[in-house]
Design a protein around this motif. Structure first.
Motif, PDB file in Angstrom:
ATOM      1  N   ALA A  13      47.185  38.854  41.475  1.00 48.65           N
ATOM      2  CA  ALA A  13      45.943  39.466  41.953  1.00 48.65           C
ATOM      3  C   ALA A  13      46.137  40.977  42.067  1.00 48.65           C
ATOM      4  O   ALA A  13      47.199  41.446  42.487  1.00 48.65           O
ATOM      5  CB  ALA A  13      45.547  38.890  43.305  1.00 48.65           C
ATOM      6  N   TYR A  14      45.101  41.726  41.705  1.00 46.96           N
ATOM      7  CA  TYR A  14      45.157  43.186  41.787  1.00 46.96           C
ATOM      8  C   TYR A  14      44.114  43.746  42.754  1.00 46.96           C
ATOM      9  O   TYR A  14      43.858  44.941  42.781  1.00 46.96           O
ATOM     10  CB  TYR A  14      44.948  43.789  40.405  1.00 46.96           C
ATOM     11  CG  TYR A  14      46.045  43.448  39.418  1.00 46.96           C
ATOM     12  CD1 TYR A  14      47.362  43.757  39.699  1.00 46.96           C
ATOM     13  CD2 TYR A  14      45.754  42.805  38.219  1.00 46.96           C
ATOM     14  CE1 TYR A  14      48.377  43.445  38.811  1.00 46.96           C
ATOM     15  CE2 TYR A  14      46.762  42.493  37.318  1.00 46.96           C
ATOM     16  CZ  TYR A  14      48.069  42.822  37.617  1.00 46.96           C
ATOM     17  OH  TYR A  14      49.075  42.507  36.731  1.00 46.96           O
ATOM     18  N   SER A  15      43.501  42.889  43.531  1.00 43.79           N
ATOM     19  CA  SER A  15      42.430  43.281  44.434  1.00 43.79           C
ATOM     20  C   SER A  15      43.011  43.995  45.658  1.00 43.79           C
ATOM     21  O   SER A  15      43.785  43.422  46.409  1.00 43.79           O
ATOM     22  CB  SER A  15      41.661  42.028  44.869  1.00 43.79           C
ATOM     23  OG  SER A  15      40.649  42.343  45.767  1.00 43.79           O
ATOM     24  N   THR A  16      42.643  45.277  45.838  1.00 45.23           N
ATOM     25  CA  THR A  16      43.131  46.071  46.966  1.00 45.23           C
ATOM     26  C   THR A  16      42.291  45.753  48.203  1.00 45.23           C
ATOM     27  O   THR A  16      41.061  45.787  48.143  1.00 45.23           O
ATOM     28  CB  THR A  16      43.056  47.570  46.633  1.00 45.23           C
ATOM     29  OG1 THR A  16      43.906  47.831  45.507  1.00 45.23           O
ATOM     30  CG2 THR A  16      43.491  48.425  47.807  1.00 45.23           C
ATOM     31  N   PRO A  17      42.920  45.442  49.347  1.00 43.53           N
ATOM     32  CA  PRO A  17      42.166  44.968  50.507  1.00 43.53           C
ATOM     33  C   PRO A  17      41.271  46.023  51.139  1.00 43.53           C
ATOM     34  O   PRO A  17      41.476  47.224  50.980  1.00 43.53           O
ATOM     35  CB  PRO A  17      43.268  44.536  51.485  1.00 43.53           C
ATOM     36  CG  PRO A  17      44.462  45.334  51.087  1.00 43.53           C
ATOM     37  CD  PRO A  17      44.371  45.475  49.603  1.00 43.53           C
ATOM     38  N   SER A  18      40.266  45.543  51.865  1.00 41.86           N
ATOM     39  CA  SER A  18      39.388  46.372  52.682  1.00 41.86           C
ATOM     40  C   SER A  18      39.318  45.763  54.081  1.00 41.86           C
ATOM     41  O   SER A  18      39.783  44.642  54.300  1.00 41.86           O
ATOM     42  CB  SER A  18      37.980  46.447  52.063  1.00 41.86           C
ATOM     43  OG  SER A  18      38.021  47.063  50.795  1.00 41.86           O
ATOM     44  N   VAL A  19      38.730  46.500  55.017  1.00 43.70           N
ATOM     45  CA  VAL A  19      38.642  46.048  56.402  1.00 43.70           C
ATOM     46  C   VAL A  19      37.222  45.596  56.709  1.00 43.70           C
ATOM     47  O   VAL A  19      36.256  46.327  56.479  1.00 43.70           O
ATOM     48  CB  VAL A  19      39.047  47.170  57.379  1.00 43.70           C
ATOM     49  CG1 VAL A  19      38.954  46.684  58.821  1.00 43.70           C
ATOM     50  CG2 VAL A  19      40.468  47.655  57.072  1.00 43.70           C
ATOM     51  N   ALA A  30      36.643  30.295  46.055  1.00 41.52           N
ATOM     52  CA  ALA A  30      35.879  31.441  45.556  1.00 41.52           C
ATOM     53  C   ALA A  30      36.086  31.691  44.072  1.00 41.52           C
ATOM     54  O   ALA A  30      35.140  32.034  43.350  1.00 41.52           O
ATOM     55  CB  ALA A  30      36.243  32.699  46.354  1.00 41.52           C
ATOM     56  N   PHE A  31      37.325  31.526  43.581  1.00 42.82           N
ATOM     57  CA  PHE A  31      37.652  31.958  42.220  1.00 42.82           C
ATOM     58  C   PHE A  31      38.425  30.887  41.455  1.00 42.82           C
ATOM     59  O   PHE A  31      39.209  30.137  42.043  1.00 42.82           O
ATOM     60  CB  PHE A  31      38.503  33.236  42.267  1.00 42.82           C
ATOM     61  CG  PHE A  31      37.930  34.321  43.130  1.00 42.82           C
ATOM     62  CD1 PHE A  31      36.659  34.842  42.882  1.00 42.82           C
ATOM     63  CD2 PHE A  31      38.648  34.824  44.208  1.00 42.82           C
ATOM     64  CE1 PHE A  31      36.128  35.838  43.684  1.00 42.82           C
ATOM     65  CE2 PHE A  31      38.126  35.826  45.017  1.00 42.82           C
ATOM     66  CZ  PHE A  31      36.863  36.328  44.749  1.00 42.82           C
ATOM     67  N   THR A  32      38.222  30.875  40.156  1.00 45.00           N
ATOM     68  CA  THR A  32      38.981  29.994  39.271  1.00 45.00           C
ATOM     69  C   THR A  32      39.822  30.776  38.279  1.00 45.00           C
ATOM     70  O   THR A  32      40.526  30.190  37.458  1.00 45.00           O
ATOM     71  CB  THR A  32      38.026  29.078  38.484  1.00 45.00           C
ATOM     72  OG1 THR A  32      37.118  29.904  37.711  1.00 45.00           O
ATOM     73  CG2 THR A  32      37.221  28.189  39.411  1.00 45.00           C
ATOM     74  N   MET A  33      39.734  32.108  38.342  1.00 41.66           N
ATOM     75  CA  MET A  33      40.497  32.976  37.450  1.00 41.66           C
ATOM     76  C   MET A  33      41.031  34.168  38.236  1.00 41.66           C
ATOM     77  O   MET A  33      40.820  34.279  39.439  1.00 41.66           O
ATOM     78  CB  MET A  33      39.615  33.443  36.278  1.00 41.66           C
ATOM     79  CG  MET A  33      39.205  32.321  35.328  1.00 41.66           C
ATOM     80  SD  MET A  33      38.140  32.902  33.979  1.00 41.66           S
ATOM     81  CE  MET A  33      36.607  33.169  34.875  1.00 41.66           C
ATOM     82  N   ARG A  34      41.705  35.067  37.532  1.00 50.71           N
ATOM     83  CA  ARG A  34      42.340  36.222  38.161  1.00 50.71           C
ATOM     84  C   ARG A  34      41.316  37.114  38.856  1.00 50.71           C
ATOM     85  O   ARG A  34      40.250  37.402  38.329  1.00 50.71           O
ATOM     86  CB  ARG A  34      43.085  37.029  37.104  1.00 50.71           C
ATOM     87  CG  ARG A  34      43.799  38.259  37.616  1.00 50.71           C
ATOM     88  CD  ARG A  34      44.422  39.074  36.502  1.00 50.71           C
ATOM     89  NE  ARG A  34      45.504  38.333  35.867  1.00 50.71           N
ATOM     90  CZ  ARG A  34      45.438  37.799  34.661  1.00 50.71           C
ATOM     91  NH1 ARG A  34      44.304  37.895  33.963  1.00 50.71           N
ATOM     92  NH2 ARG A  34      46.459  37.157  34.152  1.00 50.71           N
ATOM     93  N   SER A  35      41.673  37.595  40.064  1.00 51.81           N
ATOM     94  CA  SER A  35      40.828  38.540  40.783  1.00 51.81           C
ATOM     95  C   SER A  35      41.452  39.934  40.691  1.00 51.81           C
ATOM     96  O   SER A  35      42.583  40.149  41.131  1.00 51.81           O
ATOM     97  CB  SER A  35      40.666  38.133  42.249  1.00 51.81           C
ATOM     98  OG  SER A  35      39.740  38.974  42.899  1.00 51.81           O
ATOM     99  N   VAL A  36      40.714  40.862  40.097  1.00 46.21           N
ATOM    100  CA  VAL A  36      41.192  42.231  39.897  1.00 46.21           C
ATOM    101  C   VAL A  36      40.386  43.208  40.744  1.00 46.21           C
ATOM    102  O   VAL A  36      40.941  44.105  41.376  1.00 46.21           O
ATOM    103  CB  VAL A  36      41.118  42.622  38.404  1.00 46.21           C
ATOM    104  CG1 VAL A  36      41.549  44.067  38.203  1.00 46.21           C
ATOM    105  CG2 VAL A  36      41.979  41.683  37.570  1.00 46.21           C
ATOM    106  N   SER A  37      39.065  43.059  40.755  1.00 47.19           N
ATOM    107  CA  SER A  37      38.228  43.982  41.527  1.00 47.19           C
ATOM    108  C   SER A  37      38.462  43.771  43.021  1.00 47.19           C
ATOM    109  O   SER A  37      38.921  42.719  43.454  1.00 47.19           O
ATOM    110  CB  SER A  37      36.750  43.768  41.192  1.00 47.19           C
ATOM    111  OG  SER A  37      36.303  42.521  41.675  1.00 47.19           O
ATOM    112  N   SER A  38      38.140  44.791  43.804  1.00 46.88           N
ATOM    113  CA  SER A  38      38.391  44.759  45.249  1.00 46.88           C
ATOM    114  C   SER A  38      37.172  44.252  46.008  1.00 46.88           C
ATOM    115  O   SER A  38      36.057  44.243  45.479  1.00 46.88           O
ATOM    116  CB  SER A  38      38.789  46.151  45.722  1.00 46.88           C
ATOM    117  OG  SER A  38      39.988  46.552  45.086  1.00 46.88           O
TER     118      SER A  38
END
Length: 424
Positions: free
Chosen positions: A219-225, A261-269
């Motif tokens: 996963a490349y999704s950068t976290p948020s608060v 939520a997802f069945t494939m790679r998550s890249v966007s945040s």
């Protein structure tokens, strides 16, 4: 009534931004990863005369710039030669103040990736950078003069694509995601990675907490608060292995998650709109979709619930933007969607043209996004699709603009430039 609510939301958001500290763009996509700026000094119709300065970088890369005060921080690489360099650039004139080099042996990675893809994070005292080799996942803290304060090695990083997630700083801790490939999901892999998310003390680099996660696809999704009206803030992560989930910033405890939520790679945040949280997944072969959930502590059951999904012309790599009750989602193939964040009702889906890996930012009622060929596209941020301007940078670009000090800073593959009115 809906228009009035939207206007009031915009006003309130503007007030909140004005109350924030002057450090406007300290992480990937700026304040809490929103990609939102209320700067009024960025022109809509950009010409060469609006370029304050443009410098050639010592190396290439796809990381985006971040700022603290009048200093820009970003990373570059020698690419085929390897190595990672952290640069400090003067925001007024573009002069490189210092450069710090880290060793990095080149290795096989995706053709669209770079050894300098992760965007740094910065606070009043330090700048934090991450990178990887197949057997090493690194995070280092440097002071604002370029001296290494601490460095961590989290061991092997298993991915067919290389590194990409960026660190963030929150409440004196550096937060880093580390969700890796599992060979049961990625057939090209001959081994599986050990996945977790981790928080370190920003001063010392010592681990505050480390939370195990299921390995599936990197996963490349950068976290948020996420900050609910009632309850404590939570860190939001996206991944195929765990879906959309919330982690307590002080302890690393998983508070809730929606693992379907997802069945494939998550890249966007993550995109956060009140109690609605959105994320996307996809692949180079298509099938991308967006999932929106009602956050766990916003439902009567205490568990996260599905709100809506968008399965047509959805983004994969590109992160959209939310302002008020509207979201603008910009697909990798250049199709822009405006929708209602609460219901998912689509206001429009139109083609802006081009292909995109960099994310969209909202600046004073306009959307800015840069195509892979370096075309900066400016749209009106409304319910109507309207192209306001196009400006050719004429260079490969996979990055997201940074907006601070009344300027927009754009990093192409090999250059950094400043647009907009400079202060006195």
């Amino acid at each position: 009534m809906r228009a009035l609510k939207t206007s009031l939301s915009l006003i309130l958001l503007g007030i909140l931004v004005l109350r924030c500290p002057a450090q406007e763009w300290t992480r990937f996509r700026g304040p809490n990863g929103t990609g939102v700026s209320y700067a009024k000094s960025i022109p809509t119709k950009i010409t060469d005369a609006d370029i304050n300065w443009k410098i050639e970088l010592p190396g290439s890369g796809h990381s985006s710039p971040v700022l603290w005060g009048g200093r820009i921080f970003l990373t570059t690489t020698g690419d085929k030669a390897g190595g990672l360099s952290v640069l400090c650039v003067n925001a007024r004139d573009g002069k490189v103040t210092w450069r710090h080099d880290f060793a990095l042996a080149p290795f096989a990675r995706h053709q669209f990736n770079s050894f300098a893809s992760s965007t740094p994070a910065v606070d009043a005292d330090r700048v934090y950078v991450s990178w990887n080799e197949p057997e090493h996942y690194m995070l280092a803290a440097l002071d604002h003069n370029g001296k290494t304060i601490w460095q961590r090695d989290f061991g092997p990083f298993v991915s067919q694509h290389g590194c990409g997630i960026s660190p963030i700083v929150y409440e004196g801790k550096v937060i880093l995601g580390n969700e890796q490939d599992d060979m049961k999901f990625v057939k090209e892999q001959t081994r599986s990675g050990t996945s977790f998310v981790v928080a370190m003390d920003a001063k010392t680099g010592k681990t505050v907490w480390q939370t195990p996660r299921r390995s599936a696809v990197v996963a490349y999704s950068t976290p948020s608060v996420y900050e609910p009206k009632n309850g404590k803030p939570a860190l939001i992560f996206n991944s195929q292995g765990e879906g959309i989930y919330a982690v307590a910033p002080d302890s690393g405890k998983v508070l809730w998650q929606y693992d379907k939520a997802f069945t494939m790679r998550s890249v966007s945040s993550p995109l956060i709109a009140g109690d609605i949280i959105m994320g996307s997944c996809g692949s180079g072969g298509g099938g991308n979709f967006v999932t929106a959930i009602k956050a766990g502590n916003a439902t009567s059951s205490g568990s996260a619930e599905l709100a809506w999904q968008m399965k047509k012309s959805a983004p994969y790599v590109v992160t959209g933007v939310v302002v008020g009750d509207r979201a603008w989602l910009w697909s990798d193939s250049g199709i822009v969607t405006c929708l209602d964040t609460l219901t998912g009702d689509i206001r429009y889906q139109e083609r802006a043209g081009g292909n995109y890996f960099g994310s969209v930012v909202w600046v004073d009622g306009r959307l800015f996004c840069i195509s892979t060929t370096g075309e900066l596209v400016v749209l009106e941020a409304s319910d109507q699709f309207k192209v306001l301007h196009r400006y050719a940078l004429n260079e490969l670009c996979h990055t997201t603009p940074a907006v601070a000090l009344g300027q927009m800073f754009i990093r192409t593959e090999k250059h950094l430039l400043s647009i907009g009115k400079q202060g006195d």
